[in-house]
Design a protein around this motif. Structure first.
Motif, PDB file in Angstrom:
ATOM      1  N   PHE A  73      -6.666   5.819   7.545  1.00 40.36           N
ATOM      2  CA  PHE A  73      -5.341   5.272   7.824  1.00 40.36           C
ATOM      3  C   PHE A  73      -5.339   3.783   7.220  1.00 40.36           C
ATOM      4  N   LEU A  74      -6.246   3.081   7.411  1.00 42.09           N
ATOM      5  CA  LEU A  74      -6.007   1.679   7.198  1.00 42.09           C
ATOM      6  C   LEU A  74      -6.346   1.458   5.521  1.00 42.09           C
ATOM      7  N   LYS A  75      -7.243   2.634   4.993  1.00 36.88           N
ATOM      8  CA  LYS A  75      -7.405   2.612   3.574  1.00 36.88           C
ATOM      9  C   LYS A  75      -6.260   2.944   2.642  1.00 36.88           C
ATOM     10  N   ALA A  76      -5.291   3.944   3.458  1.00 38.65           N
ATOM     11  CA  ALA A  76      -4.302   4.193   2.834  1.00 38.65           C
ATOM     12  C   ALA A  76      -3.051   3.131   2.874  1.00 38.65           C
ATOM     13  N   LEU A  77      -2.870   2.657   3.798  1.00 35.72           N
ATOM     14  CA  LEU A  77      -2.120   1.313   3.758  1.00 35.72           C
ATOM     15  C   LEU A  77      -2.506   0.174   2.545  1.00 35.72           C
ATOM     16  N   HIS A  78      -3.806   0.134   2.734  1.00 44.48           N
ATOM     17  CA  HIS A  78      -4.128  -0.985   1.862  1.00 44.48           C
ATOM     18  C   HIS A  78      -4.019  -0.354   0.379  1.00 44.48           C
ATOM     19  N   LYS A  79      -4.056   0.717   0.169  1.00 45.00           N
ATOM     20  CA  LYS A  79      -4.073   1.058  -1.428  1.00 45.00           C
ATOM     21  C   LYS A  79      -2.407   0.962  -1.635  1.00 45.00           C
ATOM     22  N   ALA A  80      -1.540   1.232  -0.757  1.00 40.57           N
ATOM     23  CA  ALA A  80      -0.437   1.080  -0.950  1.00 40.57           C
ATOM     24  C   ALA A  80       0.340  -0.135  -1.418  1.00 40.57           C
ATOM     25  N   GLN A  81      -0.208  -1.252  -0.565  1.00 40.34           N
ATOM     26  CA  GLN A  81       0.397  -2.570  -1.057  1.00 40.34           C
ATOM     27  C   GLN A  81      -0.936  -3.600  -0.845  1.00 40.34           C
ATOM     28  N   ASP A  82      -1.805  -3.460  -1.738  1.00 40.74           N
ATOM     29  CA  ASP A  82      -3.035  -4.362  -1.654  1.00 40.74           C
ATOM     30  C   ASP A  82      -2.575  -5.654  -2.144  1.00 40.74           C
ATOM     31  N   ALA A  83      -2.985  -6.743  -1.052  1.00 39.92           N
ATOM     32  CA  ALA A  83      -2.621  -8.088  -1.285  1.00 39.92           C
ATOM     33  C   ALA A  83      -2.957  -8.687  -2.737  1.00 39.92           C
ATOM     34  N   LEU A  84      -4.107  -8.194  -3.282  1.00 39.15           N
ATOM     35  CA  LEU A  84      -4.536  -8.739  -4.585  1.00 39.15           C
ATOM     36  C   LEU A  84      -4.173  -7.741  -5.679  1.00 39.15           C
ATOM     37  N   GLY A  85      -3.570  -6.770  -5.374  1.00 34.09           N
ATOM     38  CA  GLY A  85      -3.140  -5.966  -6.716  1.00 34.09           C
ATOM     39  C   GLY A  85      -4.305  -5.165  -7.331  1.00 34.09           C
ATOM     40  N   LEU A  86      -5.489  -4.914  -6.716  1.00 30.52           N
ATOM     41  CA  LEU A  86      -6.467  -4.225  -7.024  1.00 30.52           C
ATOM     42  C   LEU A  86      -6.764  -2.707  -6.817  1.00 30.52           C
ATOM     43  N   GLU A  87      -5.877  -1.977  -5.742  1.00 31.36           N
ATOM     44  CA  GLU A  87      -6.115  -1.004  -5.345  1.00 31.36           C
ATOM     45  C   GLU A  87      -5.288   0.002  -5.973  1.00 31.36           C
ATOM     46  N   LYS A  88      -5.473   0.954  -6.180  1.00 29.84           N
ATOM     47  CA  LYS A  88      -4.844   2.194  -6.750  1.00 29.84           C
ATOM     48  C   LYS A  88      -5.115   3.615  -6.119  1.00 29.84           C
ATOM     49  N   PHE A  89      -3.874   4.494  -6.072  1.00 29.06           N
ATOM     50  CA  PHE A  89      -4.218   5.937  -5.638  1.00 29.06           C
ATOM     51  C   PHE A  89      -4.986   6.761  -6.724  1.00 29.06           C
ATOM     52  N   ASN A  90      -5.805   7.592  -6.272  1.00 31.52           N
ATOM     53  CA  ASN A  90      -6.646   8.157  -7.317  1.00 31.52           C
ATOM     54  C   ASN A  90      -6.638   9.403  -6.566  1.00 31.52           C
ATOM     55  N   PRO A  91      -6.204  10.456  -7.170  1.00 34.36           N
ATOM     56  CA  PRO A  91      -5.977  12.040  -6.610  1.00 34.36           C
ATOM     57  C   PRO A  91      -7.626  12.435  -6.380  1.00 34.36           C
ATOM     58  N   THR A  92      -8.296  12.261  -7.281  1.00 35.16           N
ATOM     59  CA  THR A  92      -9.556  12.727  -7.193  1.00 35.16           C
ATOM     60  C   THR A  92     -10.450  12.204  -5.886  1.00 35.16           C
ATOM     61  N   ASP A  93     -10.210  10.993  -5.604  1.00 32.81           N
ATOM     62  CA  ASP A  93     -10.917  10.328  -4.554  1.00 32.81           C
ATOM     63  C   ASP A  93     -10.024  10.329  -3.151  1.00 32.81           C
ATOM     64  N   ASP A  94      -8.680  10.606  -3.331  1.00 37.12           N
ATOM     65  CA  ASP A  94      -7.718  10.401  -2.142  1.00 37.12           C
ATOM     66  C   ASP A  94      -7.269  11.685  -1.548  1.00 37.12           C
ATOM     67  N   TYR A  95      -6.766  12.647  -2.361  1.00 39.92           N
ATOM     68  CA  TYR A  95      -6.193  13.934  -1.941  1.00 39.92           C
ATOM     69  C   TYR A  95      -7.055  14.839  -1.279  1.00 39.92           C
ATOM     70  N   PRO A  96      -6.710  15.199  -0.132  1.00 39.08           N
ATOM     71  CA  PRO A  96      -7.622  16.173   0.646  1.00 39.08           C
ATOM     72  C   PRO A  96      -8.259  17.273  -0.257  1.00 39.08           C
ATOM     73  N   ARG A  97      -9.448  17.331  -0.138  1.00 38.96           N
ATOM     74  CA  ARG A  97      -9.970  18.089  -1.158  1.00 38.96           C
ATOM     75  C   ARG A  97      -9.804  19.866  -1.046  1.00 38.96           C
ATOM     76  N   LYS A  98      -9.518  20.140   0.104  1.00 40.41           N
ATOM     77  CA  LYS A  98      -9.173  21.526   0.448  1.00 40.41           C
ATOM     78  C   LYS A  98      -7.986  22.095  -0.491  1.00 40.41           C
ATOM     79  N   ASP A  99      -7.103  21.133  -0.564  1.00 39.97           N
ATOM     80  CA  ASP A  99      -5.837  21.396  -1.513  1.00 39.97           C
ATOM     81  C   ASP A  99      -5.693  20.606  -2.799  1.00 39.97           C
ATOM     82  N   TYR A 100      -6.895  19.973  -3.393  1.00 41.59           N
ATOM     83  CA  TYR A 100      -6.889  19.191  -4.587  1.00 41.59           C
ATOM     84  C   TYR A 100      -6.613  19.918  -5.430  1.00 41.59           C
TER      85      TYR A 100
END
Length: 665
Positions: free
Chosen positions: A40-67
């Motif tokens: 949950f914390l990681k999801a929030l962090h990727k949404a609005q990272d203070a330093l602008g370094l984080e990005k969403f990546n479906p390979t890493d972040d989307y639930p594998r069972k439905d990827y």
């Protein structure tokens, strides 16, 4: 501006969207290991990272069972990973209305959705009518122009209305300015775009911190410089080069206003060391404001080369951090080999201050835009030290919202359970986040139960006045109703009276003996079965209890006969039947289905809990395998989500109870 709600998922172990209400100060995520708290914390962090370094990546972040199925539609229809709802404070609302001539109301909310393709969707509604009305009053406009503007329904249609009239030079100047304003956006509602442009600069961003971001005991500065250079040359692989420990040291150097290139330049050793030591001393002082376990600790910094060390420490200068313990004649040990709690404090302050500097090089208070995400903070602290850390979190919450995870009972304020969100990993469902404490797995809420138990144990022998009750239900009801009575202008239970659940009347004698031996004042509140309680009568005869200090629920049930025994009663009978049934039906909504218990379903009787149990038998409804129902589950629901108001009769009953107890103790 405050974050008031976060909807996360699908994201990693969160298979379906979880809507989580965010407290205005501190939100605590409690759950077992691997439940999904960090996710949950990681999801929030990727949404609005203070330093602008984080990005969403479906390979890493989307639930594998439905990827696999998701990737087929990702390009055309990317899903939302995180949706955040913000609320403006009154000052911000006033500033927007003054700036744009809008009429948005206090408590204005809007949402920002973050998609897996790293784009945003904005949901923000602003009425253009007040803006258009203000436009029509613009000084210098002709009467025809003002009349045309009043006909418009949007800023874009103002241009159309004005094109149909013969306008003056002043009208033309106004029209050109309006066109330039409209051309800045493709949004249909121009005012909404302008308001969004304004508030987007105020959006709080997330700063995530965990044990992985701790400062190391030593680091080779030449190797660090090489890694930084490689990261700049290959930004896509920057995180592989500059790891959290390197980021932590860079943060310390940045705070000291030391550039990594200074170590190979003209800056002298003493100058560099002086700068770094000055920052270390300042941060140590900040830590010791809250670190009360050993106030003789301080951090020492050294910069030197050592050709005899192993690679890469044998090539060029190394930065050494050590902890000096003045209590033991100034003995120093490597920073990463001492108290992990102290290391965490110090490392967090370095990282936190550094991020603020990066966001705000000019010194203006942009740091108020941060929301702090702390992953298992204080995990290495002694139980009593965790209480110190809670004070530190409260201090942080003065300027920043804080969201932290824990499974320690000592990292939860037992009197702030409204801040707790329970995190569970359910089979075939995934991570589920809820504020429904009473409906959660016993293993998940164990830290909350332990926190409550610790609070009771801590206060049991250090308060002068104690009210013994039979169980935790009475504790929940009395504390909650006391607050409601006070909010209504009445007198609740005094703060210097500790409510002690003893686990039934059979344990009263033991507790009376223990507490009485400490010279403490006692009162007892118990359920009334309709006849005298022999155990209590025995305690009174032995002069372990005073008759005036023993109360039962029935004495405060009959408004015409307060203070006297009436019919058999529990504390639940002091509430209106309809109110208690409402909470019962909410707690057991799943088991009851479409057949909630109505007041008309209740058989005759004196005690509401017995009447409900008999109604369940009659309707052949089982809400738990052992029969009956969990009285505390209803009490917990009442405590965590109390009604806004109580009836006059209920307030009168409890006010009389609180007055009697206050007089007796």
């Amino acid at each position: 501006m405050k974050l008031v709600s976060a909807t996360v998922g699908p994201f990693r172990s969160i298979n379906s969207s979880q809507v989580v209400e965010i407290d205005r100060d501190v939100t605590v995520l409690v759950g077992m290991n691997e439940a999904g708290k960090t996710v949950f914390l990681k999801a929030l962090h990727k949404a609005q990272d203070a330093l602008g370094l984080e990005k969403f990546n479906p390979t890493d972040d989307y639930p594998r069972k439905d990827y696999t199925s998701y990737m087929k539609r990702h390009q055309e229809a990317p899903e939302t990973a995180v949706a955040l709802i913000y609320q403006l404070d009154d000052k911000e609302v006033d500033e927007i209305n003054a700036r744009f001539n809008t009429s948005i109301e206090k408590g204005f909310k809007f949402s920002v959705s973050f998609l897996y393709n790293n784009t945003k969707n904005i949901t923000l509604t602003v009425d253009q009518a007040p803006v258009i009305s203000a436009m029509a009053l613009t000084s210098g406009l002709s009467t025809d122009a003002a009349a045309a503007i009043k006909k418009a329904t949007s800023l874009r249609s103002v241009v159309e209305e004005l094109s149909d009239i013969d306008y003056t030079d002043a009208d033309g100047e106004f029209l050109n300015g309006l066109k330039a304003r409209i051309e800045k956006t493709s949004w249909e509602n121009v005012v909404q775009y302008e308001v969004w442009t304004y508030v987007s600069k105020l959006l709080p961003k997330f700063l995530y911190f965990s044990d992985y971001d701790l400062l190391p005991g030593k680091l080779n500065l030449k190797d660090l410089a090489t890694r930084v250079a490689n990261a700049k040359a290959d930004p896509h692989n920057a995180l592989k080069q500059v790891q959290p420990k390197h980021q932590a040291v860079l943060a310390l150097l940045r705070m000291a206003e030391v550039d990594i290139d200074d170590f190979s330049g003209s800056s002298g050793y003493e100058e560099l060391k002086a700068k770094v030591e000055a920052v270390s001393i300042s941060l140590t002082d900040q830590v010791l404001e809250f670190w009360k376990q050993n106030e003789d600790l301080e951090v020492e910094v050294d910069i030197r080369s050592d050709v005899t060390d192993e690679a890469p420490f044998n090539d060029g200068p190394n930065l050494y951090l050590r902890i000096k313990n003045r209590r033991h004649r100034g003995v120093t040990t490597p920073f990463d080999q001492r108290s992990r709690g102290f290391i965490w404090f110090f490392s967090f302050l370095v990282w936190f201050d550094s991020v603020q500097q990066q966001l705000d090089p000019a010194g203006t208070p942009l740091h108020k835009q941060l929301i702090l995400l702390l992953d298992e903070p204080g995990l290495a602290l002694h139980a009593l030290a965790q209480a110190d850390f809670l004070r530190y979190i409260d201090a942080l919450a003065d300027d920043h919202q804080v969201i932290y995870t824990t499974h320690s009972p000592f990292m939860v304020h037992s009197n702030r359970l409204h801040q707790v969100r329970v995190v569970e990993d359910k089979a075939a469902i995934g991570t589920v986040i809820s504020d429904n404490i009473s409906g959660s797995d016993a293993r998940t809420i164990f830290p909350l139960q332990a926190a409550l138990g610790w609070n009771l144990a801590q206060n049991l022998f250090i308060t002068t006045r104690n009210l013994l009750v039979e169980g935790p239900s009475e504790l929940a009801y009395l504390q909650t109703v006391s607050a409601l009575v006070q909010a209504d202008g009445g007198n609740g239970l005094p703060d210097n009276i500790t409510i002690v659940p003893v686990g039934g009347l059979n344990n009263v004698a033991t507790f009376v003996s223990l507490l009485g031996a400490n010279g403490l004042e006692l009162a007892v509140l118990h359920d009334y079965s309709g006849k005298p309680e022999q155990k209590l009568d025995g305690l009174i005869q032995q002069r372990l209890l005073a008759q005036k200090s023993v109360f039962n629920a029935s004495q405060f049930r009959d408004l015409e006969n307060l203070g006297h025994n009436s019919v058999p009663s529990d504390i639940e009978d002091l509430f209106d039947v309809a109110l208690y049934l409402d909470y019962f039906n909410k707690v057991y909504a799943k088991a009851l289905g479409d057949t909630p218990i109505l007041e008309s379903d209740l058989p005759e009787g004196d005690r509401i809990v017995h009447r409900i149990e008999r109604a369940l038998i009659t309707k052949k409804i089982n809400v738990r395998p052992t029969g009956g129902f969990n009285h505390y589950a209803v009490a917990a629901a009442f405590s965590t989500s109390p009604p806004e108001h109580l009836s006059e009769e209920t307030l009168t009953r409890f006010s009389a109870l609180f007055k009697a107890i206050s007089s007796a103790v």
